[in-house]
Write a protein that holds these residues in place. Structure first.
Motif: not given
Ligand code: NAP
Length: 431
Positions: A12, A15, A47, A52, A305
């Motif tokens: 959460l 993305v 967490d 959020r 984003g």
């Molecule tokens: N950000 C972008 O613009 C973007 C673009 C394209 C693709 N992506 C891909 O999308 C995916 C997510 O990216 P993001 O940027 O959204 O990452 P992020 O903001 O770091 O969010 C990761 C989420 O995963 C949760 N998490 C981490 N470890 C976990 C576990 N062991 N069990 C359950 N939940 C867990 C975190 O929990 P908490 O919130 O509680 O810490 C957080 O909600 C990645 O594969 C990334 O490469 C991202």
């Protein structure tokens, strides 16, 4: 209307929160387009108490363990938005598929490393493994290559696959600033991660390139076969000299099939200023696909984003809701070719070379003698300002030559007495 499609979202963060907001804000539109409602029935993150920036859907149960979410009876589609090639992300996806769930992920690292085996698992259990958001965030480039351009053989696929690098290079050019200063500013503005190594080292772009390559050329996903150089060593002076010579520096991912095998490269390139890819600035991504029937098509848009990436995640969910299904890499994974890798030392092209030379009689003669010995010819040269006895930059563009030959030339030039620093070399792509 058919039964609602029940969605479980693991992750959460940026993305995941975007996906939940989009599902809520576009609820009616999506129900109309899918012919059924999309309902979030399960969510998971690390967490539970973390604030959020969305309202938790009241239909959603919380799971501390994302693998339990992946097995939940009231989940039809598991959306993996945790990230990382190993650990929880891989477990979530494998568990979900084994439990007969459809899977959507935005995780390029996971697909680049385990894409072929996950595709085989998805096909074995006859479930979807969709990943539109994994390559270039909001640009629907997976569908474009897999579906829109399905009739084509691809002469080449290339693009700006990492927004952080493109932002840094754009800022370096616009402000004449050095890499480290621009990176620090990008981190402050949230355009670069606190650990930027995957982005600036070219790893993230290589993850995406290996996925595109598999789709375009019908081969196994081979991240390990990508030749990778990052942008860490680029200087403001390289960008200035490139511009003076009619080029802009871009970090590109490039793939094509050669007689020797599949070529996959990620590295800084000099691209002519008048090419469309040179015009793509800031965090924007772009992919150019050159098909033998469609010709050249170019897809430009936001590569990351919350909103753009959520848009692509939802596109996959909509496909599943509509009952559209196909093998993850377009052809059955058992038919994906284990193609030979085209060796980088046989790559042929032109080079930008920046030398730092003591300004003394005979310096250039030594350089040109080495080049002549290896039959590498100079296309153009910039040698400006006299400063007898001091080190001065000399920039050359070579004619087309082979990478291995160029490596020998550089090795010998670096050992010459008037050469005071390791030569800087950037490959030139003229398309
Ligand atoms: N950000 C972008 O613009 C973007 C673009 C394209 C693709 N992506 C891909 O999308 C995916 C997510 O990216 P993001 O940027 O959204 O990452 P992020 O903001 O770091 O969010 C990761 C989420 O995963 C949760 N998490 C981490 N470890 C976990 C576990 N062991 N069990 C359950 N939940 C867990 C975190 O929990 P908490 O919130 O509680 O810490 C957080 O909600 C990645 O594969 C990334 O490469 C991202």
């Amino acid at each position: 209307m058919s039964d609602a499609l029940r969605i479980g979202i693991a992750g959460l963060g940026t993305v995941g929160s975007g996906v939940i907001r989009l599902l809520s804000e576009q609820e009616k539109l999506l129900a109309q387009r899918c012919g059924r409602e999309l309902v979030v029935t399960a969510v998971s993150a690390r967490d539970r108490d973390k604030p959020r920036d969305f309202d938790m859907p009241d239909t959603a149960a919380w799971y501390d363990d994302p693998c339990a979410l992946a097995q939940a009876d009231d989940v039809d589609v598991v959306v993996e938005l945790v990230g990382g090639a190993e650990g929880p992300a891989r477990e979530i996806v494998e568990t979900a598929l084994r439990c007969g769930k459809q899977v959507v992920t935005a995780n390029k690292a996971l697909l680049a490393i385990h894409g072929s085996s996950l595709a085989a698992l998805a096909e074995k259990v006859d479930r979807a493994l969709c990943y539109e958001a994994a390559v270039c965030g909001g640009i629907p480039v997976i569908k474009a290559i897999r579906e829109g351009l399905a009739a084509n053989r691809f002469e080449r696929i290339y693009g700006i696959l990492n927004g952080t690098c493109n932002y840094i290079l754009t800022q370096m050019e616009e402000h004449g600033a050095e890499f480290a200063a621009v990176l620090a500013e990008a981190q402050q503005l949230g355009y670069a991660e606190s650990d930027p190594s995957f982005d600036i080292g070219g790893i993230d772009a290589a993850h995406k390139l290996s996925i595109l390559t598999s789709l375009a050329y019908g081969c196994q996903v081979r991240f390990d076969a990508v030749f990778i150089e990052g942008i860490e060593d680029l200087t403001a002076s390289d960008i200035r000299f490139a511009r003076e010579l009619g080029y802009r520096i871009k970090l590109l991912g490039l793939a094509r099939r050669t007689e020797a095998g599949i070529e996959q490269r990620v590295h800084p390139c000099l691209v002519p200023l008048q090419t469309p890819i040179a015009e793509v600035s800031g965090v924007t991504n772009a992919v150019v696909a050159v098909g033998n029937y469609a010709g050249q098509t170019m897809f430009v848009g936001p590569g990351a984003g919350a909103e753009p990436t959520a848009s692509s995640v939802i596109a996959d969910i909509v496909d599943i809701a509509r009952g559209l299904a196909m093998p993850p890499f377009a052809t059955p994974s058992s038919t994906l070719e284990d193609a030979p890798i085209s060796p980088m030392d046989r790559w042929q092209g032109a080079y930008y070379v920046r030398l730092t030379l003591l300004d003394q009689p005979g310096s250039m003669a030594g350089i040109t003698a080495v080049m002549a010995k290896h039959s590498v010819s100079i296309d153009s040269i910039i040698q400006r300002g006299r400063s007898p006895g001091a080190a001065v930059p000399v920039v050359m563009l070579t004619h087309k030559t082979e990478e291995a030959r160029m490596a020998r030339v550089l090795h010998e030039i670096a050992a010459l007495e008037p050469v005071t620093e390791s030569p800087r070399v950037i490959r030139i792509e003229r398309f």
